[in-house]
Design a protein around this motif. Structure first.
Motif, PDB file in Angstrom:
ATOM      1  N   ARG A 158      48.569  27.465  81.808  1.00  0.00           N
ATOM      2  CA  ARG A 158      47.860  28.506  81.063  1.00  0.00           C
ATOM      3  C   ARG A 158      46.367  28.495  81.381  1.00  0.00           C
ATOM      4  O   ARG A 158      45.723  29.544  81.425  1.00  0.00           O
ATOM      5  CB  ARG A 158      48.110  28.328  79.576  1.00  0.00           C
ATOM      6  CG  ARG A 158      49.591  28.473  79.220  1.00  0.00           C
ATOM      7  CD  ARG A 158      49.865  28.251  77.763  1.00  0.00           C
ATOM      8  NE  ARG A 158      49.433  29.373  76.959  1.00  0.00           N
ATOM      9  CZ  ARG A 158      49.571  29.435  75.639  1.00  0.00           C
ATOM     10  NH1 ARG A 158      50.127  28.436  74.986  1.00  0.00           N
ATOM     11  NH2 ARG A 158      49.145  30.488  74.961  1.00  0.00           N
ATOM     12  N   ARG A 214      45.149  27.743  84.282  1.00  0.00           N
ATOM     13  CA  ARG A 214      45.069  28.400  85.594  1.00  0.00           C
ATOM     14  C   ARG A 214      45.105  29.917  85.432  1.00  0.00           C
ATOM     15  O   ARG A 214      44.357  30.644  86.104  1.00  0.00           O
ATOM     16  CB  ARG A 214      46.232  27.913  86.451  1.00  0.00           C
ATOM     17  CG  ARG A 214      46.229  28.418  87.886  1.00  0.00           C
ATOM     18  CD  ARG A 214      47.355  27.744  88.644  1.00  0.00           C
ATOM     19  NE  ARG A 214      48.630  27.897  87.931  1.00  0.00           N
ATOM     20  CZ  ARG A 214      49.657  27.073  88.052  1.00  0.00           C
ATOM     21  NH1 ARG A 214      49.579  26.025  88.855  1.00  0.00           N
ATOM     22  NH2 ARG A 214      50.784  27.290  87.386  1.00  0.00           N
ATOM     23  N   ASP A 215      45.943  30.395  84.498  1.00  0.00           N
ATOM     24  CA  ASP A 215      46.003  31.839  84.243  1.00  0.00           C
ATOM     25  C   ASP A 215      44.679  32.347  83.685  1.00  0.00           C
ATOM     26  O   ASP A 215      44.251  33.468  83.994  1.00  0.00           O
ATOM     27  CB  ASP A 215      47.135  32.155  83.272  1.00  0.00           C
ATOM     28  CG  ASP A 215      48.517  31.930  83.901  1.00  0.00           C
ATOM     29  OD1 ASP A 215      48.598  31.885  85.147  1.00  0.00           O
ATOM     30  OD2 ASP A 215      49.487  31.796  83.140  1.00  0.00           O
ATOM     31  N   TYR A 216      44.043  31.555  82.841  1.00  0.00           N
ATOM     32  CA  TYR A 216      42.744  31.950  82.274  1.00  0.00           C
ATOM     33  C   TYR A 216      41.709  32.147  83.371  1.00  0.00           C
ATOM     34  O   TYR A 216      40.896  33.079  83.333  1.00  0.00           O
ATOM     35  CB  TYR A 216      42.264  30.887  81.279  1.00  0.00           C
ATOM     36  CG  TYR A 216      42.710  31.123  79.857  1.00  0.00           C
ATOM     37  CD1 TYR A 216      41.795  31.104  78.815  1.00  0.00           C
ATOM     38  CD2 TYR A 216      44.046  31.344  79.537  1.00  0.00           C
ATOM     39  CE1 TYR A 216      42.198  31.308  77.505  1.00  0.00           C
ATOM     40  CE2 TYR A 216      44.460  31.547  78.248  1.00  0.00           C
ATOM     41  CZ  TYR A 216      43.530  31.532  77.229  1.00  0.00           C
ATOM     42  OH  TYR A 216      43.943  31.740  75.937  1.00  0.00           O
ATOM     43  N   ARG A 228      42.297  32.916  86.526  1.00  0.00           N
ATOM     44  CA  ARG A 228      42.656  34.105  87.302  1.00  0.00           C
ATOM     45  C   ARG A 228      42.281  35.391  86.582  1.00  0.00           C
ATOM     46  O   ARG A 228      41.964  36.400  87.222  1.00  0.00           O
ATOM     47  CB  ARG A 228      44.158  34.089  87.586  1.00  0.00           C
ATOM     48  CG  ARG A 228      44.584  32.991  88.553  1.00  0.00           C
ATOM     49  CD  ARG A 228      46.093  32.856  88.608  1.00  0.00           C
ATOM     50  NE  ARG A 228      46.516  31.835  89.567  1.00  0.00           N
ATOM     51  CZ  ARG A 228      47.752  31.354  89.634  1.00  0.00           C
ATOM     52  NH1 ARG A 228      48.695  31.822  88.818  1.00  0.00           N
ATOM     53  NH2 ARG A 228      48.059  30.424  90.531  1.00  0.00           N
ATOM     54  N   SER A 229      42.327  35.364  85.249  1.00  0.00           N
ATOM     55  CA  SER A 229      42.003  36.572  84.477  1.00  0.00           C
ATOM     56  C   SER A 229      40.504  36.734  84.238  1.00  0.00           C
ATOM     57  O   SER A 229      40.082  37.700  83.603  1.00  0.00           O
ATOM     58  CB  SER A 229      42.734  36.537  83.130  1.00  0.00           C
ATOM     59  OG  SER A 229      42.249  35.484  82.312  1.00  0.00           O
ATOM     60  N   ASP A 264      58.119  28.430  79.286  1.00  0.00           N
ATOM     61  CA  ASP A 264      57.830  28.646  80.707  1.00  0.00           C
ATOM     62  C   ASP A 264      58.791  27.874  81.610  1.00  0.00           C
ATOM     63  O   ASP A 264      59.193  28.364  82.667  1.00  0.00           O
ATOM     64  CB  ASP A 264      56.385  28.220  80.994  1.00  0.00           C
ATOM     65  CG  ASP A 264      56.027  28.346  82.467  1.00  0.00           C
ATOM     66  OD1 ASP A 264      55.982  29.483  82.976  1.00  0.00           O
ATOM     67  OD2 ASP A 264      55.808  27.302  83.116  1.00  0.00           O
TER      68      ASP A 264
END
Length: 599
Positions: free
Chosen positions: A22, A24-26, A28-29, A511
Motif C-alpha cells: 500500500r 508503494r501504491d501511495y 505511485r499516486s 490482497d
C-alpha cells in the motif's frame, strides 16, 4: 544530495507485506510531498484518508533507518504504509528531497536575546507551545551556563496544566479526532511522565513525585471520561504506579507527606476500581505501607533467606513491589542486596544482569545456564553481554537459549531471541550461526518476514533449507502467512488448500487472496469462480458502495476462470443476471457492465 545507503529490501523488512504494497501504491499516486532532510532527520507529508495529510518523520543513522514516526493511528506492527511511502519516495527520487541545515545548528548561531524573542513570539501564537515551555522549565530543563545539578523543587502546577492540555487533545500537532472526541497525543504524554526519570536516577524521589503526582491527578478523571472507548490510555497507570513506588522507596518524605500521598492514591485507585482497573496503582500504595520494613526483608537483603516473599507465593502487586525495590537498590549502588533479593525472588534475569555489570560475566553465564527457564531471560542477558563487548559469549548464550522449551504464550520470546541472534550473527559475518537462527525464527513464527530472511541468509544453502521450512509451514493447524508464502513459492496447489474460505469471505480487500485467484484461475477454475463470486456477492448484496470497485476486481477473476474452463457463455449469463439484479445501484452497475464482453 547523497544517495540513500539502504535499499527497498530494508524498507520491506520494516513493514508487513500489506503495508509495503500500500505504501508503494501511495508513491505511485503522488501522495507523498514536502520531503525535507535536516541532518539525519527526514520529514514529509502523505495524503491519506484524513482531510489533513499525515506527518511522517524518519530518523536515519549511518545511512540506515533508526526510527520512524507517523501521525496516523496505525498500531498493527511494523512501519505504517505512510512511512513506507516516504522511504520509497526517498529511494526512488532522492533529488526531490530538499536539504536544509539541522535546527540545532541554526539556533546555536542566535544570541540569547534573539533566541528568547523567537521563542516568545512563537509562544504568543501557539498557547500549546507556551504550556510545553513552562512544563519543560518546571521539570528542570538544564541551564547551559551551569554545570551543577538542579537543587530547587519542581513546580507541579505547570506539569499538571501540560498534562491536562495533552489529555484534552488541545496540544495535538494535528486536528485528529476519534469518534468520541479529540485524540490524545500519547507520545507527548509519555514524554511528560519521563521527565521524572532523571530525578529517580539521581535518587531524588521528592522531585520525581512532583511530576508523577500531578500527571496522575490529571490522568484519572480524563481517563474516566474516555473509559468506554479507551484502548491504550489505561496503559499509563501501571507505569505511573511503578514509578511512584520507586520514588516513595527512595525515601525522604515527611510523615505528613506520606499520609497525604496515601490518601490521594487510595482515592485514585478507588475511582479506577469502579471501572475494573484493579491494582494499577496498588504497588505505590504498598510501597507507602510497607516500604523497607516488611517482616523478613532485612534477612533477605543480607543474604540470610532463601526465598521471597516468605509466604512462598505472591501476586502481581507483590512482584511489582519487588521490582521497585530492586530498582531503588540499583540506583543506590547497593549491589549485594540487589543480588540477594533478586535471587530470593526468582528474578534470575535481573540477578545475572547485575553480575555482568559488576564485571562477573563468567559467573553470570553459569548462573543463567543453571537458572534461566525462558528465552526472554536469555535475550536480555545476551544483549547486555554484546553491549559490554562480549560478543562471542552473547552469541553462544543466545544459541543455548533457543534450546529452552517455550511454555504457553512464551513462544514470542523464542522468536525474538532467534531474530536477535540471526541479525547479530549476520552483522558480524557469522553466517552459519545466522542461518541456523534464521531457521529457528521461522520455525516458531511461520511468518513471511522470517521466511525471506532465511532465504536471503542461506544463499546457496537455500535449496537444502527450503524444503525443511516449507514442511514446518505445512504442519500446524494455523499459520497467518502460509497462503502468501506458498503463493510466492509458486506452490499453487498448496496455497489453494491452505485458504480458509469462510473466514476470508469477510474481507474483500484481501490482497493475498486476490493475487492467488489471479494465479490459480487456469489451474483451479472452479475454486476461483466459487471464491471470487462469493466475495463479490457479499459486497454487492450488502450495498457496500466503498468496496464496489473491489467487487468488480473479484468478478474479473471469475470471468478469467470461466474462460480458462471453456465456459465463457456461462459467464455471460452470470454477468447479465448480476447487472439485472443490481440495476438500481448506480455506482455498481457501470462496473458490472464493463465486465460483459461486447458483441
Amino acid at each position: 544530495m547523497k544517495d540513500p545507503a539502504f535499499g527497498k529490501d530494508a524498507v520491506r523488512a520494516l513493514a508487513t507485506a500489506d503495508s509495503f504494497a500500500r505504501g508503494r501504491d501511495y508513491v505511485r499516486s503522488g501522495a507523498v510531498s514536502g520531503l525535507v532532510r535536516r541532518g539525519d532527520r527526514l520529514t514529509a507529508h502523505v495524503e491519506g484518508s484524513d482531510f489533513a495529510p499525515y506527518e511522517v518523520t524518519v530518523d536515519l543513522h549511518q545511512g540506515g533507518v533508526a526510527a520512524t514516526r507517523c501521525s496516523c493511528p496505525y498500531d498493527w506492527g511494523g512501519a505504517c504504509k505512510h512511512v513506507v511511502a516516504v522511504l520509497l519516495k526517498y529511494l526512488d527520487t532522492p533529488d526531490s528531497v530538499v536539504e536544509r541545515p539541522p535546527l540545532d545548528g541554526v539556533l546555536r548561531n542566535l544570541d540569547r536575546e534573539a533566541l528568547a524573542a523567537l521563542l516568545t513570539r512563537r509562544a504568543e501564537e501557539d498557547p500549546a507551545f507556551a504550556l510545553w515551555i513552562e512544563a519543560e522549565l518546571a521539570a528542570g530543563a538544564p541551564d547551559p551556563l551551569s554545570a551543577s545539578p538542579r537543587r530547587t523543587a519542581v513546580d507541579p502546577e505547570p506539569i499538571k496544566r501540560q498534562a491536562e492540555a495533552l489529555l484534552s487533545g488541545r496540544t495535538s500537532r494535528r486536528d485528529r479526532w476519534s469518534d468520541n472526541g479529540a485524540a490524545v497525543d500519547e507520545d507527548a504524554f509519555a514524554a511528560l511522565i519521563d521527565k521524572a526519570k532523571p530525578f529517580l536516577e539521581a535518587g531524588d524521589g521528592r522531585n520525581a513525585l512532583r511530576i508523577l503526582e500531578p500527571v496522575t491527578e490529571a490522568l484519572v478523571p480524563a481517563w474516566l471520561e474516555q473509559a468506554d472507548w479507551d484502548e491504550t490510555l489505561h496503559e499509563f497507570f501501571p507505569v505511573l504506579g511503578q514509578m511512584i513506588a520507586e520514588a516513595v522507596l527512595l525515601g525522604g518524605l515527611l510523615p505528613e507527606e506520606r499520609d497525604d500521598l496515601m490518601v490521594r492514591l487510595d482515592v485514585w485507585q478507588g475511582m479506577l476500581d469502579e471501572y475494573g482497573l484493579d491494582d494499577h496503582l496498588q504497588v505505590a500504595i504498598d510501597a507507602l505501607e510497607q516500604g523497607w520494613d516488611e517482616i523478613g526483608l532485612d534477612d533477605i537483603l543480607a543474604g540470610k533467606g532463601r526465598s521471597w516473599p516468605l509466604s512462598g507465593h505472591g501476586d502481581w502487586t507483590t512482584a511489582r513491589l519487588t521490582q521497585a525495590r530492586l530498582r531503588v537498590l540499583e540506583i543506590g549502588g547497593r549491589t549485594d542486596e540487589f543480588l540477594n533479593l533478586a535471587r530470593a525472588a526468582g528474578r534470575h534475569g535481573d540477578h545475572a544482569a547485575m553480575l555482568v555489570r559488576r564485571g562477573c560475566s563468567t559467573d553470570a553465564i553459569a548462573y543463567a545456564r543453571k537458572r534461566f527457564r525462558s528465552a526472554e531471560e536469555a535475550l536480555q542477558l545476551s544483549r547486555l553481554l554484546k553491549e559490554t563487548g562480549q560478543v562471542d559469549a552473547a552469541l553462544e548464550l543466545a544459541g543455548w537459549g533457543l534450546s529452552l522449551k517455550p511454555e504457553g504464550d512464551r513462544l514470542f520470546g523464542v522468536v525474538g531471541l532467534a531474530r536477535w541472534l540471526r541479525d547479530s550473527a549476520a552483522a558480524l559475518g557469522r553466517d552459519t550461526v545466522a542461518v541456523t537462527a534464521a531457521g529457528s525464527a521461522f520455525e516458531h513464527s511461520l511468518s513471511l518476514e522470517d521466511f525471506r530472511a532465511a532465504e536471503m541468509l542461506a544463499g546457496p544453502g537455500w535449496a537444502e533449507l527450503r524444503p525443511h521450512l516449507l514442511a514446518c509451514l505445512a504442519a500446524p493447524t494455523y499459520a497467518h502467512d502460509r497462503t502468501e508464502i506458498f503463493l510466492g513459492e509458486g506452490m499453487i496447489d498448496e496455497a489453494v488448500r491452505s485458504v480458509d474460505v469462510e473466514n476470508t469471505l469477510r474481507n474483500p480487500a484481501n490482497d493475498v487472496l486476490l493475487r492467488l485467484v489471479e494465479a490459480a484461475h487456469a489451474s483451479h477454475p472452479d475454486w476461483v469462480i466459487d471464491v471470487a463470486e462469493r466475495i463479490a456477492a457479499n459486497v454487492m448484496d450488502a450495498g457496500q458502495s466503498g468496496f464496489y470497485e473491489l467487487a468488480a476486481q473479484w468478478l474479473e477473476k471469475a470471468a478469467l476462470a470461466h474462460d480458462a474452463a471453456g465456459r465463457f457463455e456461462d459467464w455471460i449469463t452470470r454477468i447479465d443476471a448480476l447487472i439485472e439484479k443490481h440495476r438500481r445501484k448506480h455506482k455498481l452497475r457501470p462496473l458490472l457492465e464493463a465486465l460483459r464482453p461486447r458483441a
